[in-house]
Write a protein that holds these residues in place. Structure first.
Motif, PDB file in Angstrom:
ATOM      1  N   LYS A   1     114.110  26.435 -24.615  1.00  0.00           N
ATOM      2  CA  LYS A   1     113.601  27.726 -24.148  1.00  0.00           C
ATOM      3  C   LYS A   1     113.582  28.786 -25.235  1.00  0.00           C
ATOM      4  CE  LYS A   1     112.943  25.977 -20.165  1.00  0.00           C
ATOM      5  NZ  LYS A   1     111.566  25.585 -19.785  1.00  0.00           N
ATOM      6  N   GLY A   2     113.820  28.378 -26.477  1.00  0.00           N
ATOM      7  CA  GLY A   2     113.613  29.274 -27.607  1.00  0.00           C
ATOM      8  C   GLY A   2     114.788  30.118 -28.040  1.00  0.00           C
ATOM      9  N   ALA A   3     116.013  29.650 -27.784  1.00  0.00           N
ATOM     10  CA  ALA A   3     117.184  30.410 -28.212  1.00  0.00           C
ATOM     11  C   ALA A   3     117.174  30.595 -29.722  1.00  0.00           C
ATOM     12  CB  ALA A   3     118.461  29.695 -27.785  1.00  0.00           C
ATOM     13  N   GLU A   4     117.473  31.808 -30.175  1.00  0.00           N
ATOM     14  CA  GLU A   4     117.528  32.091 -31.606  1.00  0.00           C
ATOM     15  C   GLU A   4     118.767  31.470 -32.233  1.00  0.00           C
ATOM     16  OE1 GLU A   4     117.016  36.129 -34.155  1.00  0.00           O
ATOM     17  OE2 GLU A   4     118.711  36.101 -32.769  1.00  0.00           O
ATOM     18  N   LEU A   5     119.871  31.500 -31.487  1.00  0.00           N
ATOM     19  CA  LEU A   5     121.148  30.978 -31.950  1.00  0.00           C
ATOM     20  C   LEU A   5     121.923  30.481 -30.737  1.00  0.00           C
ATOM     21  CD1 LEU A   5     122.886  30.871 -34.657  1.00  0.00           C
ATOM     22  CD2 LEU A   5     124.079  32.874 -33.737  1.00  0.00           C
ATOM     23  N   ILE A   6     122.628  29.364 -30.907  1.00  0.00           N
ATOM     24  CA  ILE A   6     123.447  28.807 -29.830  1.00  0.00           C
ATOM     25  C   ILE A   6     124.898  28.798 -30.298  1.00  0.00           C
ATOM     26  CG2 ILE A   6     123.918  26.810 -28.354  1.00  0.00           C
ATOM     27  CD1 ILE A   6     120.995  25.973 -28.758  1.00  0.00           C
ATOM     28  N   VAL A   7     125.728  29.573 -29.635  1.00  0.00           N
ATOM     29  CA  VAL A   7     127.150  29.635 -29.948  1.00  0.00           C
ATOM     30  C   VAL A   7     127.894  28.839 -28.874  1.00  0.00           C
ATOM     31  CG1 VAL A   7     129.153  31.122 -30.338  1.00  0.00           C
ATOM     32  CG2 VAL A   7     126.853  31.906 -30.993  1.00  0.00           C
ATOM     33  N   ALA A   8     128.664  27.839 -29.293  1.00  0.00           N
ATOM     34  CA  ALA A   8     129.336  26.945 -28.352  1.00  0.00           C
ATOM     35  C   ALA A   8     130.838  27.176 -28.368  1.00  0.00           C
ATOM     36  CB  ALA A   8     129.024  25.488 -28.703  1.00  0.00           C
ATOM     37  N   VAL A   9     131.433  27.302 -27.184  1.00  0.00           N
ATOM     38  CA  VAL A   9     132.880  27.478 -27.025  1.00  0.00           C
ATOM     39  C   VAL A   9     133.421  26.365 -26.129  1.00  0.00           C
ATOM     40  CG1 VAL A   9     134.669  28.927 -26.004  1.00  0.00           C
ATOM     41  CG2 VAL A   9     132.871  29.973 -27.363  1.00  0.00           C
ATOM     42  N   GLY A  10     134.457  25.676 -26.607  1.00  0.00           N
ATOM     43  CA  GLY A  10     135.108  24.659 -25.792  1.00  0.00           C
ATOM     44  C   GLY A  10     134.399  23.323 -25.744  1.00  0.00           C
ATOM     45  N   THR A  11     133.313  23.170 -26.488  1.00  0.00           N
ATOM     46  CA  THR A  11     132.565  21.919 -26.466  1.00  0.00           C
ATOM     47  C   THR A  11     133.248  20.877 -27.355  1.00  0.00           C
ATOM     48  OG1 THR A  11     131.143  22.738 -28.254  1.00  0.00           O
ATOM     49  CG2 THR A  11     130.362  23.046 -25.998  1.00  0.00           C
ATOM     50  N   HIS A  12     132.727  19.671 -27.335  1.00  0.00           N
ATOM     51  CA  HIS A  12     133.307  18.566 -28.099  1.00  0.00           C
ATOM     52  C   HIS A  12     132.549  18.416 -29.415  1.00  0.00           C
ATOM     53  CE1 HIS A  12     134.207  17.863 -23.847  1.00  0.00           C
ATOM     54  NE2 HIS A  12     135.354  17.389 -24.291  1.00  0.00           N
ATOM     55  N   ALA A  13     133.305  18.413 -30.499  1.00  0.00           N
ATOM     56  CA  ALA A  13     132.666  18.443 -31.811  1.00  0.00           C
ATOM     57  C   ALA A  13     133.108  17.328 -32.741  1.00  0.00           C
ATOM     58  CB  ALA A  13     132.936  19.795 -32.486  1.00  0.00           C
ATOM     59  N   THR A  14     134.276  16.746 -32.535  1.00  0.00           N
ATOM     60  CA  THR A  14     134.794  15.751 -33.466  1.00  0.00           C
ATOM     61  C   THR A  14     134.810  14.364 -32.823  1.00  0.00           C
ATOM     62  OG1 THR A  14     137.119  15.970 -32.792  1.00  0.00           O
ATOM     63  CG2 THR A  14     136.288  17.537 -34.426  1.00  0.00           C
ATOM     64  N   LEU A  15     134.931  13.344 -33.650  1.00  0.00           N
ATOM     65  CA  LEU A  15     134.952  11.977 -33.153  1.00  0.00           C
ATOM     66  C   LEU A  15     136.147  11.739 -32.233  1.00  0.00           C
ATOM     67  CD1 LEU A  15     133.717   9.152 -33.200  1.00  0.00           C
ATOM     68  CD2 LEU A  15     135.095   8.656 -35.236  1.00  0.00           C
ATOM     69  N   VAL A  16     137.294  12.301 -32.591  1.00  0.00           N
ATOM     70  CA  VAL A  16     138.484  12.140 -31.751  1.00  0.00           C
ATOM     71  C   VAL A  16     138.241  12.733 -30.370  1.00  0.00           C
ATOM     72  CG1 VAL A  16     140.891  12.833 -31.457  1.00  0.00           C
ATOM     73  CG2 VAL A  16     140.086  12.060 -33.687  1.00  0.00           C
ATOM     74  N   GLU A  17     137.579  13.890 -30.326  1.00  0.00           N
ATOM     75  CA  GLU A  17     137.283  14.527 -29.038  1.00  0.00           C
ATOM     76  C   GLU A  17     136.277  13.712 -28.235  1.00  0.00           C
ATOM     77  OE1 GLU A  17     138.025  19.038 -30.794  1.00  0.00           O
ATOM     78  OE2 GLU A  17     136.017  18.391 -30.186  1.00  0.00           O
ATOM     79  N   PHE A  18     135.274  13.143 -28.893  1.00  0.00           N
ATOM     80  CA  PHE A  18     134.321  12.294 -28.190  1.00  0.00           C
ATOM     81  C   PHE A  18     135.038  11.114 -27.541  1.00  0.00           C
ATOM     82  CE2 PHE A  18     130.838  13.625 -31.403  1.00  0.00           C
ATOM     83  CZ  PHE A  18     130.580  14.772 -30.667  1.00  0.00           C
TER      84      PHE A  18
END
Length: 395
Positions: free
Chosen positions: A290-307
């Motif tokens: 939908k055209g977001a200029e920037l996406i700021v993520a809080v609490g999401t999963h980012a590392t292999l251990v978290e996945f």
């Protein structure tokens, strides 16, 4: 060892843990009604970090797990968190423990669970040593999980190629996102602390606030209102669903949408987004499309251990989703730990007072300073005399 119901006439008193049972095979659902001093009864193999932290926050007196909290497939983080918080964790109790009636008074003695005088089940009480050994063994077999993760990633790419590359299947929404910044909140690691740290950013930039399931409640608890709620609606409250946010129900590719019935029953307007993967993936793909200029993520999963710690093959989709939106994605998870004040408020106050005192002493040592203090004292005397005359005149 597991056991069916057996009778014991007497129980040893030392080391007894007692409390009311709260029973639910879904840990996420259980934490909504778990109270301090209760005994949590769950059926959660490979207990993950988020679930363990949610349990610890409820302050149970013990956690009884029908399954193995660490199966050995990968080094999951949940058991270490529970044991580290001093919460007794009894593992591998078997199906009998899930038949305990809600609210029954239980007693736990050396890994054995009693309902009254009935021995319901026997399990293994985890300690720091047993958890460390299980983690070490799980790390040895991590290569198998990595191969499985890679296979799941390729499978997701084949099935969702059109969605990832061209945005095919993204529903229309009324919330205006084009050209704006978006803050996506998932109730994951350190989300509360990160939201506090991001307050100045939210005030200044007014991003579109997207809550992923329970992340919508996190936004409300922080004092804002979500613009969008995305998810399968299994952990979001009725309060959040009724706050006026636009609702996007995450559905499976075969059309099944577990949260659709609940949203419809509440009479909340909604759209459906069928997609493989997790609800946080859906939120990111929606914002990007939908055209977001920037996406700021809080609490999401980012590392292999978290996945891997989520214990779901679907987490492979998050890896590809992050590659898809990576050019505009800013991961704010853990930003609260980037910088912490080393000086407390009390220390800062004392420092200011000491500075003012030193300034006063320095001024008193000069003729100009003495004159200033004299004039100030005279003004103060005039003021006190004026106040006294007011009260004296009214007497």
């Amino acid at each position: 060892m597991r056991s069916s119901l057996r009778k014991r006439s007497a129980l040893p008193e030392p080391g007894v843990v007692a409390g009311s049972a709260r029973v639910d095979p879904r840990t996420k659902a259980l934490t909504k009604r778990l109270k301090p001093g209760d005994i949590a009864v769950i059926d959660h193999e490979d207990l993950d970090r988020v679930s363990a932290e949610a349990l610890v926050a409820c302050q149970p007196i013990a956690v009884l797990n029908a399954a193995r909290s660490t199966s050995g497939r990968y080094p999951n983080l949940g058991p270490e968190i529970l044991v580290g918080a001093g919460v007794p964790l009894i593992d591998d109790l078997g199906a009998d423990v899930m038949a305990i009636a809600e609210g029954h008074r239980l007693r736990i003695v050396d890994g054995s669970v009693y309902d009254g005088d009935d021995l319901v089940a026997e399990g293994v009480e985890q300690t720091a040593a047993t958890v460390a050994l299980a983690m070490e063994e799980a790390r040895a077999g991590l290569s198998v999980q990595l191969e499985s993760f890679a296979a799941n990633t390729m499978d997701y790419l084949r099935r969702e190629r059109d969605l990832l590359l061209d945005g095919v299947g993204v529903p229309d929404i009324t919330t205006e996102i084009d050209g704006r910044q978006v803050l996506i909140v998932v109730r994951g690691y350190h989300y509360k602390e990160d939201l506090v740290t991001l307050r100045p950013y939210i005030r200044e930039y007014r991003p579109v606030l997207i809550g992923v399931d329970g992340g919508a409640d996190a936004i409300l608890d922080a004092g804002w209102k979500p613009d969008l709620i995305v998810g399968d609606m299994d952990s979001v409250s009725d309060r959040a669903l009724g706050c006026g946010a636009e609702v996007v129900v995450h559905a499976y590719r075969d059309g099944r949408a577990p949260g659709l019935e609940r949203v419809a029953a509440l009479g909340v307007p909604h759209v459906v987004f069928p997609a493989t993967g997790t609800s946080e993936d859906v939120a990111m793909l929606l914002a990007d499309d939908k055209g977001a200029e920037l996406i700021v993520a809080v609490g999401t999963h980012a590392t292999l251990v978290e996945f891997l710690d989520k214990g779901r093959s679907g987490m492979a989709s998050t890896f590809l989703t992050r590659l898809r939106v990576g050019s505009k994605l800013v991961d704010a998870k853990g930003v609260s730990r980037l910088y912490r004040h080393r000086i407390s408020n009390l220390q800062l106050t004392l420092l200011v007072l000491a500075g003012l005192l030193a300034l006063g002493v320095a001024l008193a040592a000069t003729s100009a300073g003495q004159t200033l203090f004299g004039l100030t004292g005279a003004r103060f005397d005039d003021f006190t005399s004026w106040v006294g005359s007011l009260f004296g005149g009214n007497a």
